[in-house]
Design a protein around this motif. Structure first.
Motif, short mmCIF file in Angstrom:
data_model
loop_
_atom_site.label_atom_id
_atom_site.label_comp_id
_atom_site.label_asym_id
_atom_site.label_seq_id
_atom_site.Cartn_x
_atom_site.Cartn_y
_atom_site.Cartn_z
N LYS A 265 -0.85 -6.04 -6.91
CA LYS A 265 -1.65 -5.92 -5.70
C LYS A 265 -0.82 -6.09 -4.44
O LYS A 265 -1.20 -5.59 -3.39
CB LYS A 265 -2.77 -6.97 -5.71
CG LYS A 265 -3.79 -6.75 -6.82
CD LYS A 265 -4.90 -7.79 -6.73
CE LYS A 265 -5.94 -7.58 -7.83
NZ LYS A 265 -7.02 -8.60 -7.76
N THR A 266 0.27 -6.81 -4.53
CA THR A 266 1.02 -7.15 -3.32
C THR A 266 2.41 -6.54 -3.30
O THR A 266 3.30 -7.03 -2.65
CB THR A 266 1.14 -8.67 -3.18
OG1 THR A 266 1.87 -9.17 -4.31
CG2 THR A 266 -0.22 -9.33 -3.11
N PHE B 49 2.75 -7.43 3.32
CA PHE B 49 3.54 -8.05 4.39
C PHE B 49 3.39 -9.56 4.27
O PHE B 49 2.29 -10.08 4.02
CB PHE B 49 3.04 -7.57 5.75
CG PHE B 49 3.68 -8.27 6.91
CD1 PHE B 49 4.86 -7.79 7.46
CD2 PHE B 49 3.12 -9.42 7.45
CE1 PHE B 49 5.46 -8.43 8.52
CE2 PHE B 49 3.71 -10.06 8.52
CZ PHE B 49 4.88 -9.56 9.05
N ALA B 50 4.52 -10.26 4.43
CA ALA B 50 4.46 -11.72 4.33
C ALA B 50 5.55 -12.34 5.19
O ALA B 50 6.61 -11.75 5.40
CB ALA B 50 4.61 -12.18 2.88
N LEU C 160 -0.36 -10.58 4.08
CA LEU C 160 -1.22 -9.48 4.51
C LEU C 160 -1.07 -8.35 3.51
O LEU C 160 0.03 -7.80 3.34
CB LEU C 160 -0.82 -9.01 5.91
CG LEU C 160 -1.77 -8.04 6.60
CD1 LEU C 160 -3.09 -8.73 6.93
CD2 LEU C 160 -1.14 -7.47 7.87
N ASN C 161 -2.16 -7.99 2.83
CA ASN C 161 -2.13 -6.93 1.83
C ASN C 161 -2.52 -5.59 2.45
O ASN C 161 -3.05 -5.53 3.57
CB ASN C 161 -3.08 -7.26 0.68
CG ASN C 161 -2.65 -8.51 -0.06
OD1 ASN C 161 -1.46 -8.83 -0.12
ND2 ASN C 161 -3.61 -9.24 -0.61
N LEU C 162 -2.28 -4.53 1.71
CA LEU C 162 -2.74 -3.21 2.16
C LEU C 162 -4.26 -3.22 2.26
O LEU C 162 -4.95 -3.78 1.41
CB LEU C 162 -2.28 -2.13 1.18
CG LEU C 162 -0.76 -1.97 0.98
CD1 LEU C 162 -0.46 -0.81 0.06
CD2 LEU C 162 -0.05 -1.79 2.31
N ALA D 72 -1.56 -1.60 5.96
CA ALA D 72 -1.71 -2.94 6.52
C ALA D 72 -1.42 -2.85 8.01
O ALA D 72 -0.38 -2.31 8.42
CB ALA D 72 -0.76 -3.93 5.85
N LEU D 73 -2.36 -3.33 8.84
CA LEU D 73 -2.23 -3.24 10.29
C LEU D 73 -1.92 -4.60 10.88
O LEU D 73 -2.52 -5.62 10.49
CB LEU D 73 -3.52 -2.69 10.91
CG LEU D 73 -4.05 -1.35 10.40
CD1 LEU D 73 -5.29 -0.96 11.19
CD2 LEU D 73 -3.00 -0.28 10.50
#
Length: 563
Positions: free
Chosen positions: A350-351, A355-356, A378-380, A534-535
């Motif tokens: 899933k990740t 973004f991390a 932050l995931n898609l 991901a925004l």
């Protein structure tokens, strides 16, 4: 002592770069050397047959069939030699072209891997000089100097062997005179190399100085300082001219040394052969010298020094290439990454492209702390909204998230990659366009897309009226985006995202200063983009806050609140 060590280290880096580039085309360069050596062998055979033919014509009356046979063989050998020389030049030039093309690609990759802040530490003229002039300065080294450096040893040895077989005394005379030429040329070349290094540095400074004056031309005219600046540029140009002429004087001195020793050696060979043929000298191998062998050796004596002459002509290419490589080597060093260890994220299915950031601290250029110990996942399909009062440092934090600025502490990753190696789209408050067509501006990040995909992307961002058909894709745009409103420019930049494969989209005030209709279209477009991307958005817009799954609120006093 320290300065000498620095210069030595810089030269070592330049030499290492030249060696690494040479390895890329070494097979082709070796074939070039083989072709040059073959041309030397063919030249020796040609002069041997010519000498025999002259002897027979002078001392006997050869039959016409013999003359035709000798003439045909000689012509064939000379034509084959010219073909070998042609292939020598073609192979070396092709190798040089490939090396320079690969080097420019490596420069692009190095510049893309670094941050804009690092690139801005050098003037734009300096980067242009690296891309154009410094790279082209390597041409002579690979196309002429390096192959000729090998032929300078091989060709004279082949000729020396042929002459020694005919008369060992003449071979010994040439063998004793040959080392003097490289010795004195090396002594002179060391000075030329230092001058050329200074010449390159001066050229880069002059280019930067001239470009700075051009950029400020309007201000210079308003201040009435045009004549003063004109005199300043002329003075610096004159100093540059003097330095170039100094380099040329050293190069001419090197050629003069070569010609002096070569002329003395050839004259000694001619005198010896002449006195032997007249019977004035009888010692050594004089009794075995004939008219044919004398002509053969006298013809090959200048050819013995010819590779040295050609090497001398291209010797300055090494100095120019070494100076250029010394400047280029630091540009190709691996850039400092924003993180040294990839984050170990859980649930990679899933990740994988999430973004991390971990324990992130960001400071402004003046050292003021913006945030401390920030941790975000932050995931898609999710959106992070960053808000706070003006001047608190939101744009600086956003640039850190986009990989455009290094953090003071912590890590920023996309999946298992540091953000500097990931595909992140950064949309500034004023998107950029360049002089070109609408098609070129849209496809700048995805050059392989077709017109149908371009029109579909424009339709998705609400710009169908701007470009209803393929014909309008050829509409010219300038770098100031005349004819486009702020909202249209923002949507044009978002259309680029739809045409590319960016997973993380970073936006700085995407709805600021827009009219109501443009603002609604931008928000609707971002809502669509959020489904597959991901925004990360900096904004005060309450409507954009509805898209946020996470929110980071920056406050004065070096504090932050995550929600």
């Amino acid at each position: 002592m320290t300065a000498k060590l620095v210069i030595s280290a810089e030269h070592a880096a330049g030499l290492a770069l030249l060696k690494r580039l040479r390895q890329q085309e070494k097979p082709r360069l070796r074939l070039s050397i083989l072709a040059g050596s073959t041309a030397t062998v063919l030249l020796i055979l040609s002069w041997y047959l010519i000498a025999l033919l002259i002897q027979q014509v002078v001392l006997a009356e050869p039959a016409s069939t013999t003359l035709q046979l000798y003439g045909g063989i000689i012509v064939s050998l000379l034509l084959t030699r010219n073909l070998a020389l042609y292939w020598q030049e073609q192979l070396a030039q092709t190798a040089s072209n490939n090396i320079r093309a690969n080097l420019r690609q490596q420069l692009l990759q190095a510049w893309q891997a670094t941050t804009p802040a690092s690139l801005q530490q050098q003037a734009a003229s300096s980067h242009a000089g690296h891309w154009l002039e410094d790279t082209d300065a390597l041409d002579g080294y690979f196309s002429r100097y390096w192959p000729q450096q090998q032929l300078m040893l091989l060709s004279p040895l082949l000729i020396l062997a042929a002459i020694t077989v005919s008369n060992w005394l003449v071979g010994l005379l040439l063998l004793l005179s040959a080392p003097l030429i490289p010795l004195f040329m090396s002594l002179i070349g060391m000075g030329a190399e230092q001058i050329n290094q200074k010449h390159l540095t001066q050229r880069q400074r002059l280019a930067g100085h001239f470009l700075d004056r051009l950029r400020k031309m309007a201000l210079i005219n308003r201040l009435g300082a045009a004549e003063q600046v004109k005199a300043e540029v002329a003075s610096r140009s004159e100093r540059y001219r003097q330095l170039v002429m100094k380099t040329l004087r050293v190069a001419f001195l090197s050629s003069a040394v070569l010609e002096f020793f070569a002329s003395v050696a050839i004259a000694a060979v001619a005198i010896y052969i002449g006195f032997v043929l007249f019977g004035a000298i009888n010692f050594g191998p004089a009794h075995s010298l004939t008219l044919a062998s004398g002509i053969f050796m006298l013809a090959l004596a200048p050819e013995f020094f010819q590779p040295l002459r050609q090497f001398a002509q291209s010797y300055h290419d090494r100095a120019a290439a070494l100076a250029a490589a010394t400047e280029l080597a630091p540009q190709l060093l691996p850039c400092t990454l924003l993180t040294t260890q990839p984050l170990q994220l859980q649930d990679t299915n899933k990740t994988a492209k999430a973004f991390a950031c971990r324990d992130l601290s960001v400071n402004t250029a003046t050292g003021r702390q913006i945030c401390q110990q920030v941790n975000i996942n932050l995931n898609l399909g999710q959106c992070l909204l960053i808000s706070g009062p003006s001047g608190v440092g939101k744009s600086t934090l956003l640039k850190t998230f986009a990989g455009l600025q290094a953090p003071a502490h912590g890590q920023v990753c996309v999946g298992q990659l540091p953000v500097t190696q990931a595909r992140v789209f950064y949309l500034a408050q004023k998107p950029w366009v360049f002089n070109g067509t609408l098609r070129e501006n849209l496809a700048v990040l995805s050059p392989d897309v077709d017109d149908d995909a371009l029109l579909a992307a424009l339709n998705r961002v609400g710009l169908a009226t701007l470009c209803p058909s393929r014909v309008q894709l050829d509409k010219p745009l300038t770098e100031r985006a005349e004819g486009l409103s702020g909202g249209q420019l923002q949507r044009l930049a978002l259309a680029r995202v739809l045409l590319s494969s960016f997973d993380i989209i970073v936006l700085d005030e995407p709805t600021a200063s827009l009219d109501l209709a443009s603002r609604k279209q931008i928000i609707a477009c971002l809502a669509q983009l959020k489904r597959q991307h991901a925004l990360i958005i900096v904004s005060h817009d309450a409507e954009l806050a509805k898209l946020a799954d996470q929110q980071l609120i920056l406050t004065a006093g070096d504090k932050h609140v995550a929600a």
